[in-house]
Scaffold this motif. Structure first.
Motif, PDB file in Angstrom:
ATOM      1  N   ALA A  13       0.910  -1.278  -0.074  1.00 25.53           N
ATOM      2  CA  ALA A  13      -0.140  -0.081   0.073  1.00 25.53           C
ATOM      3  C   ALA A  13       0.899   1.236  -0.033  1.00 25.53           C
ATOM      4  CB  ALA A  13      -0.886  -0.151   1.151  1.00 25.53           C
ATOM      5  N   LEU A  16       2.260   2.163  -3.086  1.00 24.22           N
ATOM      6  CA  LEU A  16       1.376   2.780  -3.985  1.00 24.22           C
ATOM      7  C   LEU A  16       1.139   4.165  -3.787  1.00 24.22           C
ATOM      8  CD1 LEU A  16      -1.262   0.260  -4.113  1.00 24.22           C
ATOM      9  CD2 LEU A  16       0.318   0.595  -5.768  1.00 24.22           C
ATOM     10  N   ASP A  90      -6.528  -5.483   0.366  1.00 26.58           N
ATOM     11  CA  ASP A  90      -5.970  -5.034  -1.045  1.00 26.58           C
ATOM     12  C   ASP A  90      -5.235  -3.949  -0.878  1.00 26.58           C
ATOM     13  OD1 ASP A  90      -6.607  -5.067  -3.905  1.00 26.58           O
ATOM     14  OD2 ASP A  90      -7.442  -2.988  -3.293  1.00 26.58           O
ATOM     15  N   ARG A  92      -4.336  -1.672  -2.780  1.00 26.69           N
ATOM     16  CA  ARG A  92      -4.893  -0.149  -3.546  1.00 26.69           C
ATOM     17  C   ARG A  92      -6.235   0.266  -2.559  1.00 26.69           C
ATOM     18  NH1 ARG A  92      -4.467   4.380  -5.195  1.00 26.69           N
ATOM     19  NH2 ARG A  92      -2.432   3.124  -5.520  1.00 26.69           N
ATOM     20  N   ASP A  93      -7.088  -0.448  -1.822  1.00 26.69           N
ATOM     21  CA  ASP A  93      -7.977  -0.207  -0.798  1.00 26.69           C
ATOM     22  C   ASP A  93      -7.092   0.588   0.392  1.00 26.69           C
ATOM     23  OD1 ASP A  93     -10.651   0.237  -0.208  1.00 26.69           O
ATOM     24  OD2 ASP A  93     -10.359  -1.303   1.125  1.00 26.69           O
ATOM     25  N   ALA A  95      -4.411   1.886   0.750  1.00 26.74           N
ATOM     26  CA  ALA A  95      -3.536   3.134   0.309  1.00 26.74           C
ATOM     27  C   ALA A  95      -4.602   4.328   0.133  1.00 26.74           C
ATOM     28  CB  ALA A  95      -2.743   2.960  -1.237  1.00 26.74           C
ATOM     29  N   ASP A  96      -5.775   4.102  -0.592  1.00 28.84           N
ATOM     30  CA  ASP A  96      -6.932   4.870  -0.726  1.00 28.84           C
ATOM     31  C   ASP A  96      -7.372   5.367   0.541  1.00 28.84           C
ATOM     32  OD1 ASP A  96      -6.539   4.764  -3.527  1.00 28.84           O
ATOM     33  OD2 ASP A  96      -8.340   3.521  -3.783  1.00 28.84           O
TER      34      ASP A  96
END
Length: 135
Positions: A13, A16, A90, A92-93, A95-96
């Protein structure tokens, strides 16, 4: 090094994201941990299993935003808290949600949040559990 902590997810994460440094709270004194927890932009817990993670309680007690996977009682700890986010497993999740948490600035706790973690409350809850088992 502990498999259940799922450090690779946190590392993926962070990779990213831009201009983010991951600090593992290992090898520090309790005093240093308190300073670090109060100084960071956000906390992240990517464990695959936990009971009632102390890290989450401590970050929220410092009013720091946090992202955590759905383990142990994290959902209960996050109830009513602004700046606390449950992530999927996940990168990406994670990191977001970390980006959102960092943008929040501070976690806002609902009235009475600290009370449920006071010793007298925990002892009373344990007594209730023991009494229900004895019956």
């Amino acid at each position: 090094s502990r498999v259940e902590k799922n450090a690779n997810l946190a590392l993926q994460a962070i990779a990213l994201m831009h201009n983010i440094e991951l600090i593992e709270l290992d090898g520090y004194t309790r005093e240093e941990v308190v300073v670090l927890m109060n100084a960071v932009d956000a906390g992240v817990l990517t464990s695959i299993r936990e009971g009632s993670p102390q890290f989450v309680k401590e970050m929220l007690a410092c009013h720091r935003p946090i992202v955590s996977t759905n383990v142990g009682d994290v959902i209960e700890q996050f109830a009513g808290v602004k700046g606390a986010y449950i992530s999927e497993f996940d990168a990406r999740d994670v990191a977001d949600k970390l980006e959102t948490a960092i943008a929040d600035g501070n976690a806002e706790l609902p009235r009475g949040w600290f009370e449920k973690y006071e010793n007298k409350h925990i002892v009373n809850k344990l007594v209730e559990i023991y009494k229900s088992i004895i019956k």
